[in-house]
Design a protein around this motif. Structure first.
Motif, PDB file in Angstrom:
ATOM      1  N   SER A  13       0.856  -1.183   0.000  1.00 47.30           N
ATOM      2  CA  SER A  13       0.000   0.000   0.000  1.00 47.30           C
ATOM      3  C   SER A  13       0.895   1.237   0.000  1.00 47.30           C
ATOM      4  CB  SER A  13      -0.952   0.005   1.206  1.00 47.30           C
ATOM      5  OG  SER A  13      -2.019   0.903   0.953  1.00 47.30           O
ATOM      6  N   GLY A  14       0.299   2.375  -0.301  1.00 52.71           N
ATOM      7  CA  GLY A  14       1.102   3.599  -0.359  1.00 52.71           C
ATOM      8  C   GLY A  14       0.312   4.800   0.110  1.00 52.71           C
ATOM      9  N   VAL A  15       1.043   5.831   0.478  1.00 53.62           N
ATOM     10  CA  VAL A  15       0.425   7.105   0.866  1.00 53.62           C
ATOM     11  C   VAL A  15       1.187   8.216   0.143  1.00 53.62           C
ATOM     12  CG1 VAL A  15      -0.001   8.691   2.783  1.00 53.62           C
ATOM     13  CG2 VAL A  15      -0.295   6.245   3.142  1.00 53.62           C
ATOM     14  N   GLN A  16       0.458   9.173  -0.399  1.00 56.52           N
ATOM     15  CA  GLN A  16       1.098  10.308  -1.083  1.00 56.52           C
ATOM     16  C   GLN A  16       1.563  11.352  -0.064  1.00 56.52           C
ATOM     17  OE1 GLN A  16      -0.971  12.080  -4.557  1.00 56.52           O
ATOM     18  NE2 GLN A  16      -2.726  11.016  -3.709  1.00 56.52           N
ATOM     19  N   PRO A  17       2.787  11.862  -0.229  1.00 54.37           N
ATOM     20  CA  PRO A  17       3.213  12.958   0.662  1.00 54.37           C
ATOM     21  C   PRO A  17       2.699  14.305   0.126  1.00 54.37           C
ATOM     22  CG  PRO A  17       5.039  12.268  -0.733  1.00 54.37           C
ATOM     23  CD  PRO A  17       3.862  11.425  -1.129  1.00 54.37           C
ATOM     24  N   ASP A 117     -12.779  14.279  -9.957  1.00 57.15           N
ATOM     25  CA  ASP A 117     -12.754  15.183  -8.786  1.00 57.15           C
ATOM     26  C   ASP A 117     -11.528  16.087  -8.822  1.00 57.15           C
ATOM     27  OD1 ASP A 117     -14.970  13.886  -7.914  1.00 57.15           O
ATOM     28  OD2 ASP A 117     -13.982  12.759  -6.303  1.00 57.15           O
ATOM     29  N   LYS A 118     -10.359  15.467  -9.075  1.00 59.23           N
ATOM     30  CA  LYS A 118      -9.124  16.268  -9.027  1.00 59.23           C
ATOM     31  C   LYS A 118      -9.035  17.221 -10.207  1.00 59.23           C
ATOM     32  CE  LYS A 118      -6.520  13.914  -5.658  1.00 59.23           C
ATOM     33  NZ  LYS A 118      -5.293  13.357  -5.147  1.00 59.23           N
ATOM     34  N   SER A 119      -9.622  16.855 -11.365  1.00 56.71           N
ATOM     35  CA  SER A 119      -9.630  17.784 -12.511  1.00 56.71           C
ATOM     36  C   SER A 119     -10.479  18.995 -12.165  1.00 56.71           C
ATOM     37  CB  SER A 119     -10.234  17.141 -13.757  1.00 56.71           C
ATOM     38  OG  SER A 119      -9.598  15.965 -14.048  1.00 56.71           O
ATOM     39  N   PRO A 150      -4.389  -3.003   1.290  1.00 54.75           N
ATOM     40  CA  PRO A 150      -5.258  -2.307   2.247  1.00 54.75           C
ATOM     41  C   PRO A 150      -5.414  -0.833   1.863  1.00 54.75           C
ATOM     42  CG  PRO A 150      -3.152  -2.901   3.282  1.00 54.75           C
ATOM     43  CD  PRO A 150      -3.044  -3.268   1.829  1.00 54.75           C
ATOM     44  N   VAL A 151      -6.629  -0.411   1.598  1.00 56.97           N
ATOM     45  CA  VAL A 151      -6.895   0.975   1.182  1.00 56.97           C
ATOM     46  C   VAL A 151      -8.236   1.439   1.742  1.00 56.97           C
ATOM     47  CG1 VAL A 151      -5.626   1.152  -1.014  1.00 56.97           C
ATOM     48  CG2 VAL A 151      -7.875   0.068  -0.975  1.00 56.97           C
ATOM     49  N   GLY A 152      -8.430   2.748   1.722  1.00 56.15           N
ATOM     50  CA  GLY A 152      -9.741   3.312   2.034  1.00 56.15           C
ATOM     51  C   GLY A 152     -10.653   3.111   0.833  1.00 56.15           C
ATOM     52  N   ALA A 189     -13.300   3.255   6.747  1.00 51.85           N
ATOM     53  CA  ALA A 189     -12.932   3.175   5.331  1.00 51.85           C
ATOM     54  C   ALA A 189     -13.216   4.486   4.605  1.00 51.85           C
ATOM     55  CB  ALA A 189     -13.683   2.044   4.659  1.00 51.85           C
ATOM     56  N   LYS A 190     -14.150   5.265   5.144  1.00 49.77           N
ATOM     57  CA  LYS A 190     -14.367   6.583   4.547  1.00 49.77           C
ATOM     58  C   LYS A 190     -14.669   7.594   5.644  1.00 49.77           C
ATOM     59  CE  LYS A 190     -16.603   9.300   1.078  1.00 49.77           C
ATOM     60  NZ  LYS A 190     -17.689   9.462   0.137  1.00 49.77           N
ATOM     61  N   ILE A 191     -13.672   8.364   5.980  1.00 50.03           N
ATOM     62  CA  ILE A 191     -13.852   9.436   6.962  1.00 50.03           C
ATOM     63  C   ILE A 191     -14.187  10.694   6.169  1.00 50.03           C
ATOM     64  CG2 ILE A 191     -12.696  10.790   8.749  1.00 50.03           C
ATOM     65  CD1 ILE A 191     -13.233   7.802   9.498  1.00 50.03           C
TER      66      ILE A 191
HETATM   67  N1  AQP Z   1     -11.106  10.287   4.138  1.00 53.30           N
HETATM   68  C1  AQP Z   1     -10.572   9.080   4.080  1.00 53.30           C
HETATM   69  N2  AQP Z   1     -11.135   8.041   4.732  1.00 53.30           N
HETATM   70  C2  AQP Z   1     -10.593   6.803   4.696  1.00 53.30           C
HETATM   71  N3  AQP Z   1      -9.447   6.514   4.016  1.00 53.30           N
HETATM   72  C3  AQP Z   1      -8.841   7.514   3.357  1.00 53.30           C
HETATM   73  N4  AQP Z   1      -7.721   7.573   2.612  1.00 53.30           N
HETATM   74  C4  AQP Z   1      -7.542   8.843   2.162  1.00 53.30           C
HETATM   75  N5  AQP Z   1      -8.534   9.628   2.606  1.00 53.30           N
HETATM   76  C5  AQP Z   1      -9.359   8.841   3.349  1.00 53.30           C
HETATM   77  C6  AQP Z   1      -6.835   6.440   2.363  1.00 53.30           C
HETATM   78  O1  AQP Z   1      -5.525   6.845   2.713  1.00 53.30           O
HETATM   79  C7  AQP Z   1      -4.594   6.162   1.864  1.00 53.30           C
HETATM   80  C8  AQP Z   1      -3.592   7.106   1.327  1.00 53.30           C
HETATM   81  O2  AQP Z   1      -4.233   8.036   0.483  1.00 53.30           O
HETATM   82  P1  AQP Z   1      -3.365   8.738  -0.630  1.00 53.30           P
HETATM   83  O3  AQP Z   1      -2.342   9.575   0.003  1.00 53.30           O
HETATM   84  O4  AQP Z   1      -2.835   7.742  -1.569  1.00 53.30           O
HETATM   85  O5  AQP Z   1      -4.346   9.601  -1.468  1.00 53.30           O
HETATM   86  P2  AQP Z   1      -5.824   9.991  -1.385  1.00 53.30           P
HETATM   87  O6  AQP Z   1      -6.700   8.798  -1.304  1.00 53.30           O
HETATM   88  O7  AQP Z   1      -6.055  10.929  -2.527  1.00 53.30           O
HETATM   89  O8  AQP Z   1      -5.844  10.759   0.006  1.00 53.30           O
HETATM   90  P3  AQP Z   1      -6.138  12.247   0.313  1.00 53.30           P
HETATM   91  O9  AQP Z   1      -5.916  12.446   1.779  1.00 53.30           O
HETATM   92  O10 AQP Z   1      -7.468  12.632  -0.222  1.00 53.30           O
HETATM   93  O11 AQP Z   1      -4.987  13.002  -0.463  1.00 53.30           O
HETATM   94  P4  AQP Z   1      -5.068  14.187  -1.483  1.00 53.30           P
HETATM   95  O12 AQP Z   1      -5.772  15.304  -0.752  1.00 53.30           O
HETATM   96  O13 AQP Z   1      -3.657  14.521  -1.816  1.00 53.30           O
HETATM   97  O14 AQP Z   1      -5.836  13.685  -2.667  1.00 53.30           O
HETATM   98  C9  AQP Z   1      -5.404   5.459   0.778  1.00 53.30           C
HETATM   99  O15 AQP Z   1      -5.498   4.088   1.099  1.00 53.30           O
HETATM  100  C10 AQP Z   1      -6.760   6.106   0.879  1.00 53.30           C
HETATM  101  O16 AQP Z   1      -7.776   5.227   0.501  1.00 53.30           O
END
Ligand code: AQP
Length: 336
Positions: A13-17, A117-119, A150-152, A189-191
């Motif tokens: 799994s990964g997380v973006q900085p 969404d991001k666009s 494992p991901v959200g 899984a979704k906050i």
């Molecule tokens: N709100 C959330 N609830 C549950 N899980 C979440 N994840 C992100 N937001 C929520 C999970 O965190 C992991 C890492 O996410 P990411 O860094 O790869 O990118 P993302 O999903 O785009 O997260 P963000 O916080 O919304 O980042 P930005 O704002 O940069 O786009 C993933 O497993 C994700 O499911």
């Protein structure tokens, strides 16, 4: 160094900085990672190449890359048991990402809700990387013959696409990739955003009141929960149309281990004010040890760099094997 065994299943799994990590990232993803470290081969990556699909300040990107690695360790991931590394340190990700672009359809990528969404959020920078983000994510996962991711819940669609790409490649060239399964936690899984509870909480949200960050102080956490948007009702109950309260109940339950029903009973007859304070305290108390460990680790840059180096070398050896196999199957000439 982490032991990588053929008898164990593999997790990636990964997380973006791309911002300071939120409790969404924590509850939806990284809090669950440590549970796997004894029974699986685990790789957790700081995906800096994904982060540049949105414009980043270079100094901040560098700082957050160290911080994300430190947070992985502070939340309980042992770098001797897990491969913790930075995506750009293993060039195979970008190489396989390119190849998989050629096995992914324009129509498939156009349907990705994250791209839409991001666009919309970055209308002046709808770059090709934002569009092909899911093929790079597929490469991250498939390079390690990953069984479980494992991901959200927001990443489920990307994972389904990864499976489709793997199956497509396997059907043309024979078994090449393991087809991965998502692991989506039962709770957290979704906050949602505290300001707009129909939207997910995102680390890049500009409204600081919408987002609780893992490293926020106790005071900031409590203040943000006190301001959380709820509804005009007064009853702490999980129900349709009560997105704000549902979100707070989910967060409370995830941090305390209590079920939603137990939480509802606990706050029966009490007002939203008491409930919000309790959620803030539960969250701040649960995160206090993570913050303390983070402070210790972030002061030790040499240690973090040693982890980055040794773990990325190990990741590279595994990734290179898959990449060579793919290149052979495609008909690329090989001189090493
Ligand atoms: N709100 C959330 N609830 C549950 N899980 C979440 N994840 C992100 N937001 C929520 C999970 O965190 C992991 C890492 O996410 P990411 O860094 O790869 O990118 P993302 O999903 O785009 O997260 P963000 O916080 O919304 O980042 P930005 O704002 O940069 O786009 C993933 O497993 C994700 O499911």
């Amino acid at each position: 160094m982490a032991e990588f065994s053929n008898d164990k299943k593999t997790i990636f799994s990964g997380v973006q900085p791309s911002g300071n990590l939120t409790i969404g990232n924590y509850l939806g993803a990284i809090k669950n990672f440590a549970e796997f470290q004894d029974e699986y081969n685990c790789l957790y990556c700081v995906v800096d190449e994904h982060a540049i699909t949105v414009r980043q300040n270079p100094a901040e990107l560098r700082r957050r890359t160290y911080e994300t690695l430190a947070l992985y360790i502070a939340t309980g991931l042992d770098p001797e048991k897990n491969i913790l590394y930075v995506q750009s340190h293993v060039p195979c990700h970008a190489e396989l990402g390119w190849i998989l672009n050629c096995y992914t359809m324009f129509g498939e990528l156009s349907r990705m809700t994250q791209f839409k969404d991001k666009s919309a959020k970055n209308a002046n920078n709808i770059n090709a990387g934002l569009f092909t983000y899911p093929t790079l994510m597929a490469a991250d996962i498939l390079l390690y013959q990953t069984d479980i991711v494992p991901v959200g819940v927001d990443q489920k669609q990307h994972l389904e696409l990864t499976r489709d790409i793997a199956e497509r490649f396997n059907s043309v060239y024979g078994e090449t990739f393991v087809v991965p399964e998502p692991y989506i936690p039962k709770h957290g899984a979704k906050i949602a955003s505290l300001a707009e509870p129909t939207k997910k909480m995102s680390k890049s949200d500009e409204n600081e009141n919408a987002v609780v960050r893992i490293l926020d102080s106790k005071d900031a956490i409590i203040r943000k929960f006190k301001r959380a948007v709820t509804d005009s009702d007064t009853c702490v109950k999980y129900a349709d149309g009560k997105d704000g309260i549902n979100n707070l109940l989910t967060i409370y339950s995830s941090f305390t281990g209590k079920t939603i029903e137990e939480a509802e009973r606990e706050f029966e007859g009490k007002g939203y004010g008491d409930f919000k304070l309790a959620v803030g305290e539960a969250c701040a108390d649960a995160l206090a040890p993570v913050r303390a460990e983070f402070d210790r680790l972030i002061a030790d840059k040499a240690y973090l760099e040693a982890v980055m180096k040794s773990n990325s070398e190990q990741a590279y050896r595994i990734a290179r094997k898959t990449l060579s196999k793919v290149q052979r199957k495609l008909g690329f000439t090989q001189i090493r």
